[in-house]
Scaffold this active site. Structure first.
Site, PDB file in Angstrom:
ATOM      1  CE  LYS A  65      76.357  74.835  65.032  1.00  0.00           C
ATOM      2  NZ  LYS A  65      75.665  75.878  64.226  1.00  0.00           N
ATOM      3  CG  ASP A  77      59.719  73.554  72.994  1.00  0.00           C
ATOM      4  OD1 ASP A  77      59.915  72.384  73.396  1.00  0.00           O
ATOM      5  OD2 ASP A  77      58.739  74.235  73.333  1.00  0.00           O
ATOM      6  CG  ASP A 101      72.952  78.564  64.924  1.00  0.00           C
ATOM      7  OD1 ASP A 101      73.858  79.316  65.341  1.00  0.00           O
ATOM      8  OD2 ASP A 101      73.118  77.366  64.715  1.00  0.00           O
ATOM      9  CG  ASN A 149      67.066  71.045  49.658  1.00  0.00           C
ATOM     10  OD1 ASN A 149      68.045  71.763  49.851  1.00  0.00           O
ATOM     11  ND2 ASN A 149      67.142  69.731  49.701  1.00  0.00           N
ATOM     12  CE  LYS A 154      68.935  65.378  51.839  1.00  0.00           C
ATOM     13  NZ  LYS A 154      70.363  65.781  51.700  1.00  0.00           N
ATOM     14  CG  MET A 215      72.121  81.714  57.120  1.00  0.00           C
ATOM     15  SD  MET A 215      71.669  80.117  57.820  1.00  0.00           S
ATOM     16  CE  MET A 215      69.888  80.313  57.932  1.00  0.00           C
TER      17      MET A 215
END
Length: 276
Positions: A65, A77, A101, A149, A154, A215
């Site tokens: 990707k 965008d 996605d 996270n 991150k 997901m």
């Protein structure tokens, strides 16, 4: 007949050909859609060769990707912000890159009658999967989106990346800073479920009105969704609908027609159940 491919490594497991062929049948579109295994150092050459031979578009899955992003002449965008491309189109000699996605996730939540507007949303994980869905989620006008996270820096980096789009709605924290939070929607964007685990978040984050989304998908509930159900979540949803939804958005980009998602989902669920 227009030709399309999905590139990946590995790729045998990809359900994309079945999904897009079903879309084509239901919308009377004459297309060919196949899968192609590509090596990391050959991906760019493989894509360019496919388009040079008349290919119209391609889906891109792991681990390509980011390479697809660099390969694209023009980007939407949402692809720029996600820093990843999963949908390529070839038009007038140029490669157009998009990321569907996030739209797939949002459409799946809406299909389950989940209200995103004015909601308090928690996203677990700060990798590519999380980045790919943030802009479409922000476009639904939630009141707050927290990115949690293990490595807080991150999550903070993502917040900075989306700063001009977020209207101060994005916040970052570590898993261990979630003790006092209650959320309307919790989205697991980590890959923990693939290894039989789930993010270590407090059970107090879940109330009897919380929707939990993973997901990852499978024939049975993922470890995260099993745990969420045990904590009394109002609804648990896996990522199969996101998979079909992102494919539907790709199909619409290429063919300018919206395919029916529900019938394809039912077929996939049935196939997964019989494989148990």
């Amino acid at each position: 007949m227009d030709k399309y491919l999905v590139f990946g490594n590995p790729i045998k497991q990809s359900r994309s050909p079945n999904i897009h062929r079903a879309f084509a049948d239901s919308t009377n579109q004459l297309i060919e859609y196949d899968r192609q295994l590509s090596q990391v150092d050959q991906f760019e050459n493989d894509v360019k060769a496919f388009f040079a031979q008349g290919g119209k578009g391609a889906n891109v899955t792991a681990p390509f990707k980011e390479q697809a992003l660099l390969l694209s002449d023009k980007l939407t965008d949402r692809a720029k912000l996600a820093e990843a491309v999963n949908t390529l189109s070839y038009i007038d000699g140029k490669i157009y890159g998009d990321n569907t996605d996030g739209i797939g996730l949002v459409q799946d939540l809406l299909r389950h009658n989940v209200v995103l507007k004015s909601s308090n949303i928690l996203i677990l994980g700060a990798g590519g999967a999380a980045k790919g869905v943030i802009l479409p989620i922000l476009e639904q006008e939630p009141v707050r989106v927290v990115i949690a996270n293990r490595t807080v820096s991150k999550a903070e980096k993502i917040c900075h990346q989306f700063d001009s789009f977020s209207d101060k709605k994005l916040h970052a924290c570590g898993f261990d800073n979630l003790q006092d939070g209650r959320f309307d929607i919790i989205i697991n964007a980590t890959s923990a479920s693939l290894s039989g685990q789930f993010p270590a978040i407090p059970s107090s984050n879940i109330t009897d009105s919380t929707v939990c989304y993973d997901m990852v998908y499978g024939a049975t509930l993922t470890p995260f969704l099993q745990w969420a159900e045990q904590q009394g979540a109002a609804k648990v949803i896996d990522g199969l609908g996101m998979l079909v939804g992102q494919a539907a958005e790709s199909f619409n980009i290429w063919r300018k027609v919206n395919p029916d998602v529900e019938s394809v989902l039912k077929t996939l669920r049935a196939e997964m159940s019989t494989a148990l």
